[in-house]
Design a protein around this motif. Structure first.
Motif, PDB file in Angstrom:
ATOM      1  N   LEU A  60       0.828  -1.204   0.000  1.00  0.00           N
ATOM      2  CA  LEU A  60       0.000   0.000   0.000  1.00  0.00           C
ATOM      3  C   LEU A  60       0.864   1.256   0.000  1.00  0.00           C
ATOM      4  N   VAL A  61       1.946   1.226   0.765  1.00  0.00           N
ATOM      5  CA  VAL A  61       2.852   2.371   0.797  1.00  0.00           C
ATOM      6  C   VAL A  61       3.481   2.583  -0.573  1.00  0.00           C
ATOM      7  N   SER A  62       3.879   1.498  -1.232  1.00  0.00           N
ATOM      8  CA  SER A  62       4.495   1.618  -2.557  1.00  0.00           C
ATOM      9  C   SER A  62       3.521   2.174  -3.593  1.00  0.00           C
ATOM     10  N   LEU A  63       2.208   1.974  -3.363  1.00  0.00           N
ATOM     11  CA  LEU A  63       1.195   2.499  -4.271  1.00  0.00           C
ATOM     12  C   LEU A  63       0.846   3.958  -3.988  1.00  0.00           C
ATOM     13  N   GLY A  64       1.442   4.513  -2.927  1.00  0.00           N
ATOM     14  CA  GLY A  64       1.206   5.907  -2.603  1.00  0.00           C
ATOM     15  C   GLY A  64       0.066   6.144  -1.635  1.00  0.00           C
ATOM     16  N   LEU A  65      -0.446   5.072  -0.997  1.00  0.00           N
ATOM     17  CA  LEU A  65      -1.577   5.246  -0.086  1.00  0.00           C
ATOM     18  C   LEU A  65      -1.128   5.536   1.347  1.00  0.00           C
ATOM     19  N   ALA A  66      -0.106   4.829   1.820  1.00  0.00           N
ATOM     20  CA  ALA A  66       0.446   5.059   3.163  1.00  0.00           C
ATOM     21  C   ALA A  66      -0.636   5.249   4.220  1.00  0.00           C
ATOM     22  N   PRO A  67      -1.468   4.237   4.465  1.00  0.00           N
ATOM     23  CA  PRO A  67      -2.571   4.425   5.410  1.00  0.00           C
ATOM     24  C   PRO A  67      -2.115   4.494   6.853  1.00  0.00           C
ATOM     25  N   SER A  68      -2.967   5.056   7.665  1.00  0.00           N
ATOM     26  CA  SER A  68      -2.786   5.023   9.113  1.00  0.00           C
ATOM     27  C   SER A  68      -3.658   3.903   9.663  1.00  0.00           C
ATOM     28  N   ALA A  69      -3.119   3.157  10.614  1.00  0.00           N
ATOM     29  CA  ALA A  69      -3.820   1.979  11.133  1.00  0.00           C
ATOM     30  C   ALA A  69      -4.027   2.090  12.628  1.00  0.00           C
ATOM     31  N   ASN A  70      -5.200   1.675  13.063  1.00  0.00           N
ATOM     32  CA  ASN A  70      -5.512   1.571  14.482  1.00  0.00           C
ATOM     33  C   ASN A  70      -5.163   0.157  14.928  1.00  0.00           C
ATOM     34  N   TYR A  71      -4.248   0.033  15.871  1.00  0.00           N
ATOM     35  CA  TYR A  71      -3.885  -1.309  16.317  1.00  0.00           C
ATOM     36  C   TYR A  71      -3.586  -1.296  17.804  1.00  0.00           C
ATOM     37  N   THR A  72      -3.773  -2.456  18.437  1.00  0.00           N
ATOM     38  CA  THR A  72      -3.501  -2.602  19.860  1.00  0.00           C
ATOM     39  C   THR A  72      -2.126  -3.240  20.037  1.00  0.00           C
ATOM     40  N   PRO A  73      -1.208  -2.601  20.765  1.00  0.00           N
ATOM     41  CA  PRO A  73       0.122  -3.167  20.932  1.00  0.00           C
ATOM     42  C   PRO A  73       0.076  -4.523  21.644  1.00  0.00           C
ATOM     43  N   PRO A  74       0.974  -5.442  21.268  1.00  0.00           N
ATOM     44  CA  PRO A  74       1.065  -6.706  22.004  1.00  0.00           C
ATOM     45  C   PRO A  74       1.387  -6.451  23.473  1.00  0.00           C
ATOM     46  N   ALA A  75       1.118  -7.456  24.306  1.00  0.00           N
ATOM     47  CA  ALA A  75       1.317  -7.285  25.750  1.00  0.00           C
ATOM     48  C   ALA A  75       2.794  -7.157  26.108  1.00  0.00           C
ATOM     49  N   GLY A  76       3.658  -7.944  25.485  1.00  0.00           N
ATOM     50  CA  GLY A  76       5.082  -7.897  25.790  1.00  0.00           C
ATOM     51  C   GLY A  76       5.716  -6.603  25.322  1.00  0.00           C
ATOM     52  N   ARG A  77       6.602  -6.021  26.135  1.00  0.00           N
ATOM     53  CA  ARG A  77       7.203  -4.738  25.776  1.00  0.00           C
ATOM     54  C   ARG A  77       8.087  -4.856  24.546  1.00  0.00           C
ATOM     55  N   ALA A  78       8.877  -5.902  24.460  1.00  0.00           N
ATOM     56  CA  ALA A  78       9.724  -6.073  23.283  1.00  0.00           C
ATOM     57  C   ALA A  78       8.875  -6.335  22.043  1.00  0.00           C
ATOM     58  N   GLN A  79       7.837  -7.142  22.195  1.00  0.00           N
ATOM     59  CA  GLN A  79       6.955  -7.421  21.067  1.00  0.00           C
ATOM     60  C   GLN A  79       6.261  -6.146  20.597  1.00  0.00           C
ATOM     61  N   ALA A  80       5.850  -5.303  21.537  1.00  0.00           N
ATOM     62  CA  ALA A  80       5.213  -4.038  21.170  1.00  0.00           C
ATOM     63  C   ALA A  80       6.200  -3.135  20.433  1.00  0.00           C
ATOM     64  N   TRP A  81       7.448  -3.112  20.887  1.00  0.00           N
ATOM     65  CA  TRP A  81       8.479  -2.299  20.228  1.00  0.00           C
ATOM     66  C   TRP A  81       8.744  -2.807  18.815  1.00  0.00           C
ATOM     67  N   ILE A  82       8.818  -4.129  18.675  1.00  0.00           N
ATOM     68  CA  ILE A  82       9.059  -4.726  17.355  1.00  0.00           C
ATOM     69  C   ILE A  82       7.918  -4.399  16.406  1.00  0.00           C
ATOM     70  N   ALA A  83       6.680  -4.564  16.878  1.00  0.00           N
ATOM     71  CA  ALA A  83       5.512  -4.303  16.028  1.00  0.00           C
ATOM     72  C   ALA A  83       5.460  -2.841  15.606  1.00  0.00           C
TER      73      ALA A  83
END
Length: 329
Positions: free
Chosen positions: A172-195
């Motif tokens: 989507l970014v390569s097509l020029g759309l670059a959307p914004s997404a609503n997402y809930t971070p994972p519970a783990g701090r490292a996993q949230a940082w990675i995501a």
């Protein structure tokens, strides 16, 4: 009067407010009881887990794509039936309900492929950008639908949790759309940082989770921009969408999408990714949906039912690749 009350109840949607977990004070390490235990879990054992998660993530990035994906398939079939018995039971019940004419052997095969796909999805998160950008890894269908819809105005990309849905972001970014997404971070701090890091690196915008993301999403759409919302979802262990023959309701993202579309005039662009074999995929952008003109007899429930009628057959046809198969109906 009673009919009006039933309609009002059906069209109300309880807003969900996300609260980020807070860090216990370091001083609690020297306290007693529950305070000390919580501090130990957060600052000591939690940090060991964070280091492990980071090591696994960057270790997987160093592997060839096929090896990384295959490691996930093995991990899924090994870990899920051993350590996630409740989820496995729910998935079996769902398959019996949704595929009543299938044999036990057929449902067992679907369940095993589901475990493999979930495992592959988890390990492939480390190499999403590589998979999306490697020629031949993903066959893209109907991507012009996104571009043409965006030329006409704001767009809501209505995604599904099938195959490896993360592959859509860099495309989507390569097509020029670059959307914004609503997402809930994972519970783990490292996993949230990675995501968070992975999504920001490909150019996605991040909206606050839950209720706090609604106003920014409206502003983006009113400015002619693009947001991404997943229409299928499990919340608190229960499937909110698709409806699978249940009475339509407004307690989920199907309702969020159609409300935002009505409010801003946005075009809804349904899309999904399917896994072919191993780490090879096909991605589909369906015909964009413009909600029909509103009349006095129509309701938000009608809009929700229309969108559900588009996504439910796709999920039903690909239950072995659906992330929420192990949630309760």
């Amino acid at each position: 009067m009673k009919e009006r009350e039933r309609h009002t109840a059906a069209t109300k949607r309880q807003a969900w407010v996300y609260t980020a977990p807070s860090a216990p004070p370091l001083a609690d390490l020297f306290a007693g009881g529950d305070r000390r235990q919580k501090a130990l879990r957060y600052h000591v054992s939690g940090n060991f887990k964070n280091l492990f998660d980071l090591a696994v993530h960057f270790g997987l990035k160093a592997m060839p794509s096929d090896w990384c994906s295959a490691a996930g398939a093995w991990l899924g079939t090994f870990a899920i039936p051993r350590w996630y018995a409740k989820g496995v039971k729910k998935a079996r019940n769902n398959l019996k309900r949704l595929l009543p004419n299938a044999s036990e052997a057929e449902r067992a095969a679907i369940l095993r492929r589901s475990w493999q796909n979930q495992g592959r999805m988890m390990t492939e998160f480390s190499i999403v950008r590589r998979l999306a950008e490697t020629p031949g890894r993903v066959v893209w269908h109907g991507m012009d639908n996104f571009v043409e819809a965006h030329k006409r105005g704001p767009v809501i990309v209505a995604c599904l949790h099938l195959g490896n849905w993360e592959l859509l972001a860099p495309k989507l970014v390569s097509l020029g759309l670059a959307p914004s997404a609503n997402y809930t971070p994972p519970a783990g701090r490292a996993q949230a940082w990675i995501a968070r890091r992975a999504r920001l690196k490909v150019g996605y915008g991040l909206l606050p989770p839950g209720k706090d993301g609604i106003r920014p999403a409206i502003n983006i759409l009113k400015d002619g921009g693009v947001i991404s919302v997943f229409c299928d979802e499990g919340f608190a262990g229960k499937i909110r969408g698709p409806f699978f023959g249940r009475k339509p309701h407004l307690e989920g993202n199907l309702a969020v999408v159609v409300r935002l579309a009505r409010l801003t005039g946005a075009t809804i662009c349904p899309c999904y990714v399917l896994r072919n074999e191993g780490a090879r995929f096909e991605a589909f952008a369906l015909t964009p949906l413009t909600l029909p003109p509103k009349d006095t007899s129509a309701s938000i429930i009608d809009d929700v039912g229309l969108l559900n009628s588009i996504i439910e057959p796709i999920v039903r046809a690909n239950l072995d690749q659906w992330y929420f198969l192990d949630n309760a109906l």
